[in-house]
Design a protein around this motif. Structure first.
Motif, short mmCIF file in Angstrom:
data_model
loop_
_atom_site.label_atom_id
_atom_site.label_comp_id
_atom_site.label_asym_id
_atom_site.label_seq_id
_atom_site.Cartn_x
_atom_site.Cartn_y
_atom_site.Cartn_z
N ALA A 33 0.82 -1.21 0.00
CA ALA A 33 0.00 0.00 0.00
C ALA A 33 0.86 1.26 0.00
N HIS A 34 2.00 1.22 0.70
CA HIS A 34 2.92 2.36 0.64
C HIS A 34 3.36 2.60 -0.80
N LEU A 35 3.51 1.51 -1.55
CA LEU A 35 3.89 1.62 -2.96
C LEU A 35 2.71 2.08 -3.81
N SER A 36 1.60 1.37 -3.70
CA SER A 36 0.47 1.62 -4.58
C SER A 36 -0.15 3.00 -4.38
N PHE A 37 -0.19 3.45 -3.14
CA PHE A 37 -0.81 4.74 -2.86
C PHE A 37 0.23 5.86 -2.68
N ARG A 38 1.49 5.52 -2.99
CA ARG A 38 2.58 6.48 -3.19
C ARG A 38 3.00 7.22 -1.92
N THR A 39 2.62 6.75 -0.76
CA THR A 39 3.08 7.41 0.46
C THR A 39 4.60 7.27 0.61
N ILE A 40 5.15 6.23 0.05
CA ILE A 40 6.60 6.03 0.11
C ILE A 40 7.32 7.10 -0.70
N ASP A 41 6.64 7.70 -1.68
CA ASP A 41 7.26 8.70 -2.56
C ASP A 41 7.57 10.01 -1.82
N ILE A 42 6.84 10.29 -0.74
CA ILE A 42 7.04 11.56 -0.03
C ILE A 42 7.48 11.34 1.40
N ALA A 43 7.88 10.10 1.70
CA ALA A 43 8.30 9.77 3.06
C ALA A 43 9.79 10.01 3.25
N ASP A 44 10.17 10.31 4.49
CA ASP A 44 11.58 10.43 4.86
C ASP A 44 12.09 9.16 5.54
N TRP A 45 11.17 8.41 6.18
CA TRP A 45 11.60 7.25 6.94
C TRP A 45 10.50 6.18 6.97
N GLU A 54 2.76 -16.10 -2.95
CA GLU A 54 3.99 -16.16 -3.75
C GLU A 54 4.33 -14.78 -4.32
N ASN A 55 3.31 -14.11 -4.84
CA ASN A 55 3.52 -12.79 -5.43
C ASN A 55 3.93 -11.76 -4.39
N TYR A 56 3.28 -11.80 -3.21
CA TYR A 56 3.62 -10.83 -2.17
C TYR A 56 5.03 -11.08 -1.65
N GLY A 57 5.43 -12.34 -1.62
CA GLY A 57 6.80 -12.66 -1.20
C GLY A 57 7.84 -11.98 -2.08
N LYS A 58 7.56 -11.92 -3.37
CA LYS A 58 8.49 -11.26 -4.30
C LYS A 58 8.57 -9.76 -4.01
N LEU A 59 7.43 -9.16 -3.67
CA LEU A 59 7.41 -7.73 -3.33
C LEU A 59 8.28 -7.48 -2.09
N LEU A 60 8.15 -8.35 -1.09
CA LEU A 60 8.93 -8.17 0.13
C LEU A 60 10.42 -8.35 -0.12
N GLU A 61 10.77 -9.24 -1.03
CA GLU A 61 12.18 -9.46 -1.35
C GLU A 61 12.81 -8.21 -1.96
N GLY A 62 12.00 -7.42 -2.66
CA GLY A 62 12.53 -6.22 -3.31
C GLY A 62 12.35 -4.94 -2.51
N TRP A 63 11.88 -5.07 -1.26
CA TRP A 63 11.56 -3.88 -0.47
C TRP A 63 12.78 -3.04 -0.14
N GLU A 64 13.89 -3.69 0.20
CA GLU A 64 15.12 -2.94 0.52
C GLU A 64 15.54 -2.07 -0.65
N ALA A 65 15.48 -2.64 -1.84
CA ALA A 65 15.86 -1.88 -3.04
C ALA A 65 14.90 -0.71 -3.27
N THR A 66 13.64 -0.92 -2.94
CA THR A 66 12.65 0.16 -3.09
C THR A 66 12.97 1.33 -2.17
N LEU A 67 13.32 1.03 -0.92
CA LEU A 67 13.66 2.09 0.02
C LEU A 67 14.87 2.89 -0.47
#
Length: 336
Positions: free
Chosen positions: A209-221, A266-279
């Protein structure tokens, strides 16, 4: 000859009408955009169409049929046959399943989340409450424990959460309120604007949801380990529509649920694996909350649990029974 042709033509037309009558299309009301949170519904549509030979299809709509707060109402009047909703958007309409939104229940992964939700969904009190809305539980939408994104200085101590304006619903909002934070239950679709405009300082979401609703785009932490709880968002079907299905189509729908959930995990697991790179990509700092601070916050959970039991009981639900079932299911399905 004419009689033979006429008979053959009538037979062909009869078969055509019969085939057309057998075809069933359901409308499905979701919101936002296609994302990890909706992949089990997408998979369900794919499997149902494939296994029915195209005779039973699900037409998925993102926001065009209803908004997220009104999906249960739409189901109740038969405006569409299937919908997803989150319990925290209207606690008074689905009190029984809000037990799954209590803070610090101890759920550790998505598989455990699925098992606990299934146990609660199977309780007669849940079925009875949903029946008031002409709804039947179909499957859950398992989500990881929520964590905060925010702007400004990270809120990593209980003291720093005092006065924090946070987008959080259900039990998560309650536990933040217990330490002086100010929760608001704006919908997920409204969270970005609330954060951008300063209406909230932080938003509690699962990663997708942080990705889909873009809150991660304006977050500092982002807090990596606060894990105060999650929300429960079932997929339901209109009872009349479900009962009207042929035995074959109903069996296809029911059998496709487990496969759809497995695909979701399975699909959500892939998202979690890439979370560090997203941050890293978004320039968001990963912050760790000290265990002692988490313990201070978690200490306020039990009074919230007790209050839930009392309120549920006062509203005619078997509050203690539902709570005990939840706690026991968490323990029974803990990762080995």
């Amino acid at each position: 000859m004419m009689k033979i042709l006429t008979t053959a033509s009538v037979a062909a037309l009869t078969l055509a009408f019969a085939t057309e009558a057998m075809a069933v299309e359901w409308n499905v009301s979701l919101w936002g955009t296609r994302r990890a949170f909706t992949e089990h519904v997408e998979k369900l549509a794919e499997l149902v169409a494939e296994r029915s030979g195209g005779e039973f299809t699900l037409s998925i709509n993102y926001g065009g049929l209803s908004n997220e707060r009104e999906n249960l109402d739409g189901i109740s009047i038969g405006a569409f046959e299937m919908a997803q909703f989150c319990a925290g958007y209207h606690n008074d309409k689905n009190r029984a399943i809000t037990v799954l939104e209590l803070p610090f229940l101890g759920v550790q992964n998505l598989e455990q989340e699925v098992a606990v939700a299934r146990a609660v969904y199977a309780h007669p009190a849940v079925a009875a409450e949903m029946a008031q809305w002409n709804a039947r539980m179909l499957m859950t939408s398992p989500m990881p424990q929520y964590n905060l994104v925010g702007t400004g200085e990270p809120r990593v101590t209980v003291d720093s959460m005092n006065g924090m304006r946070v987008r959080a619903t259900g039990g998560i909002g309650d536990v933040f309120a217990s330490v002086g934070a100010v929760p608001t239950s704006v919908t997920s679709s409204e969270a970005y604007n609330a954060m951008e405009s300063g209406v909230v300082d932080s938003v509690a979401f699962a990663q997708h949801a942080h990705l889909s609703f873009r809150t991660i785009d304006i977050a500092d932490w982002w807090t990596e380990n606060l894990n105060p709880g999650t929300v429960n968002c079932p997929v339901v079907v209109n009872i009349d529509a479900y009962d009207a299905l042929s035995d074959e189509h109903r069996a296809i729908l029911d059998a496709a649920v487990d496969d759809s959930i497995a695909y979701y995990l399975e699909n959500y697991g892939k998202l979690l694996e890439g979370w560090e790179a997203t941050l890293t990509e978004k320039g968001v700092a990963k912050v760790t909350v000290d265990a002692a601070e988490i313990a201070k916050l978690a200490a306020n959970a039990q009074p919230i649990h007790d209050a839930w039991i009392a309120e549920a009981t006062a509203n005619g639900l078997p509050g203690q029974e539902l709570y005990d079932l939840t706690v026991q299911s968490v323990a029974a399905n803990a990762p080995k």
